[in-house]
Design an enzyme around this catalytic site. Structure first.
Site, PDB file in Angstrom:
ATOM      1  N   LYS A  79     101.608   7.472  64.650  1.00  0.00           N
ATOM      2  CA  LYS A  79     102.134   6.602  65.695  1.00  0.00           C
ATOM      3  C   LYS A  79     102.535   7.454  66.896  1.00  0.00           C
ATOM      4  CE  LYS A  79     105.646   3.001  66.492  1.00  0.00           C
ATOM      5  NZ  LYS A  79     106.742   2.203  65.891  1.00  0.00           N
ATOM      6  N   SER A 154     106.528  -2.860  65.961  1.00  0.00           N
ATOM      7  CA  SER A 154     105.941  -2.107  67.062  1.00  0.00           C
ATOM      8  C   SER A 154     104.823  -1.160  66.622  1.00  0.00           C
ATOM      9  CB  SER A 154     107.039  -1.295  67.754  1.00  0.00           C
ATOM     10  OG  SER A 154     107.557  -0.291  66.873  1.00  0.00           O
ATOM     11  N   SER A 178     109.402  -2.736  62.080  1.00  0.00           N
ATOM     12  CA  SER A 178     108.207  -2.301  62.799  1.00  0.00           C
ATOM     13  C   SER A 178     107.128  -1.661  61.935  1.00  0.00           C
ATOM     14  CB  SER A 178     108.589  -1.324  63.923  1.00  0.00           C
ATOM     15  OG  SER A 178     109.271  -1.996  64.940  1.00  0.00           O
TER      16      SER A 178
END
Length: 498
Positions: A79, A154, A178
């Protein structure tokens, strides 16, 4: 070779050790898939083919010498919230679109140390603030199950990359759901460990008392492999817990062997069912899939017991006071002076600050900074922030009380399946997507989401498991037992089939 992206992490690791294929071949396979299909998904912000192939060549050398670790040569995606030396770390924001970190996050370093190969950095909601991956400065990420829909957020880029067959597993971060919500929307397994289990050093902060790194994979076993690498004490992170880390993969294997002769591998496990999480607002198809999964757990020997938790709407209100307050403080460092975006031709210092921040941050980040600044302001600090901190303690106590009568708690992961990109939901409606996940972050507990079915649009449905602090093993073992007798985790998205 054309189906390598459908292999489990264990199969890939075994194939590398047996020399069925090289890390270079495996890495090139995933890079080719990204180049061919990611235009439709937009899961990566930065792809690092040269670095990946260099790491793969080094892994092949180690494997040839018999010096490889369990995961040496296996590719993964990070990420874009984790600092990577010499590679862009943007957090999905214009504010950091040109930022190249001078050091690696601890978890990135851990992955390199065992010979994992980094394919690139995945997209995310800007500064991890969002539940659908539409707030990324680099454009919305598309769900591999239906490219007209969101992947969740997210960490939607990481989830989409794994679900599309661009990486066998990926890192994510979880501040209020997330990892788990994108895992639900994309038909994956995703785990948020106990707060303090994984180092936060080098993870760009959103809300420091909530943020925790974790892993995505197709199965609990895939997640366990990566969690083994990510976990452990780090002296560079003052919130990192100095606790022994179990071998999550070995405990899964041991549990399977113990249960090999039993048709009820979960005999004696008590699963708590909080009625508050099955009330109004839960989509009927999601509810039906979750209830069917609970019946399967009973068939495996588990017993269901009723428990009570804080009402989800109270946890939601508490979270959206505290997390934005921490964001307001953490994001004050992006001011156009030290690093990050700087506006053109500022007239004076005030203009520099105002325009750099209003031009560099997107609407959702600005909204949360304003919410947080308001909660921390002199006239409202006691009425909002302090009161929310007291409620946070009560939420934690409700979990502790529930665990007196159960071993794990099961809930839906999200109230709906993936919705359409550009659905024009209000911020409040988007925030409701986290209504079942945020209590875990307020209490600092470990939690996992795994796929338990599909709705009538063939969109994945996830079930959330929550355990006591430091008991990730029970989460992984419980989900693994379910995955041994079902095949939802084996279903491939249309992109993964391409």
């Amino acid at each position: 070779m054309s189906e390598l992206h459908t292999f489990s992490v264990a199969q890939l690791a075994a194939g590398l050790k047996n020399k069925d294929f090289s890390s270079t071949e495996l890495t090139q396979h995933f890079l080719n898939r990204i180049a061919q299909h990611d235009k439709a998904i937009n899961s990566f912000i930065t792809v690092t083919p040269e670095q990946a192939l260099a790491q793969a060549a080094a892994a092949d050398k180690l494997l040839a010498e018999g010096k490889g670790a369990d995961l040496t040569g296996v590719p993964l995606a990070h990420k874009d919230i984790f600092c990577t030396q010499g590679v862009l770390t943007t957090c999905g924001s214009k504010m950091l679109e040109n930022f190249v970190a001078p050091y690696n996050a601890t978890i990135v370093e851990n992955c390199q140390n065992v010979g994992l190969v980094m394919l690139g950095k995945t997209s995310m909601d800007e500064f991890a603030m969002g539940s659908d991956n539409e707030s990324s400065y680099f454009g919305a990420v598309h769900n591999p199950w239906d490219s007209s829909r969101v992947p969740g957020g997210s960490s939607g880029g990481s989830a989409a990359a794994v679900a599309a067959g661009f990486a066998p597993f990926a890192t994510g971060s979880d501040t209020g759901g997330s990892i788990r919500q994108p895992a639900s929307f994309c038909g994956l397994t995703g785990i948020k460990p106990t707060y303090g289990r994984v180092s936060r050093y080098g993870m760009v902060a959103y809300a420091s008392s909530f943020d925790q790194a974790g892993s995505f994979g197709k199965t609990a076993e895939d997640c366990a492999y990566l969690l083994n690498v990510l976990s452990g004490h780090d002296s560079k992170d003052s919130t990192s817990a100095n606790k022994d880390v179990p071998d999550f993969v070995a405990s899964l294997t041991s549990k399977r062997q113990t249960n090999a002769s039993h048709d009820k591998p979960l005999q004696g496990l008590r699963i708590g069912i909080p009625t508050e999480y099955f009330a109004d607002g839960l989509n009927s198809e999601v509810k039906a899939s979750v209830e069917a999964a609970l019946k399967q757990y009973q068939a495996l020997g588990a017993s269901l017991v009723d428990v009570n938790l804080t009402k989800p709407e109270i946890t939601l209100a508490t979270y959206y006071l505290l997390a934005p307050a921490e964001a307001s403080s953490n994001l004050s460092r992006y001011d156009g002076v030290r690093y990050g975006y700087r506006c053109d031709s500022p007239k004076n210092l005030e203009d520099l600050y105002t325009r750099s921040r209003s031009e560099g941050f997107g609407a959702e980040v600005q909204r949360r900074i304003l919410m947080g600044t308001y909660a921390l302001s002199a006239g409202y600090f006691d009425a909002y922030y302090v009161k929310a901190q007291k409620v946070r303690r009560l939420i934690s106590q409700d979990f502790a009380k529930a665990f007196e009568s159960c071993d794990v708690i099961a809930t839906p992961t999200a109230p709906t399946t993936a919705y359409k990109i550009g659905a024009s939901l209000s911020p409040a409606e988007i925030y409701m997507g986290d209504v079942y996940t945020i209590g875990v972050n307020l209490a600092g507990l470990p939690s996992l989401s795994h796929s338990v079915g599909f709705d009538s649009d063939n969109l994945p449905v996830g079930l959330q498991l929550i355990a006591k602090a430091w008991d990730e093993e029970t989460l992984l073992q419980t989900a693994d037992a379910y995955q041994q007798v079902t095949d939802f985790h084996q279903q491939l998205s249309p992109i993964a089939k391409a």
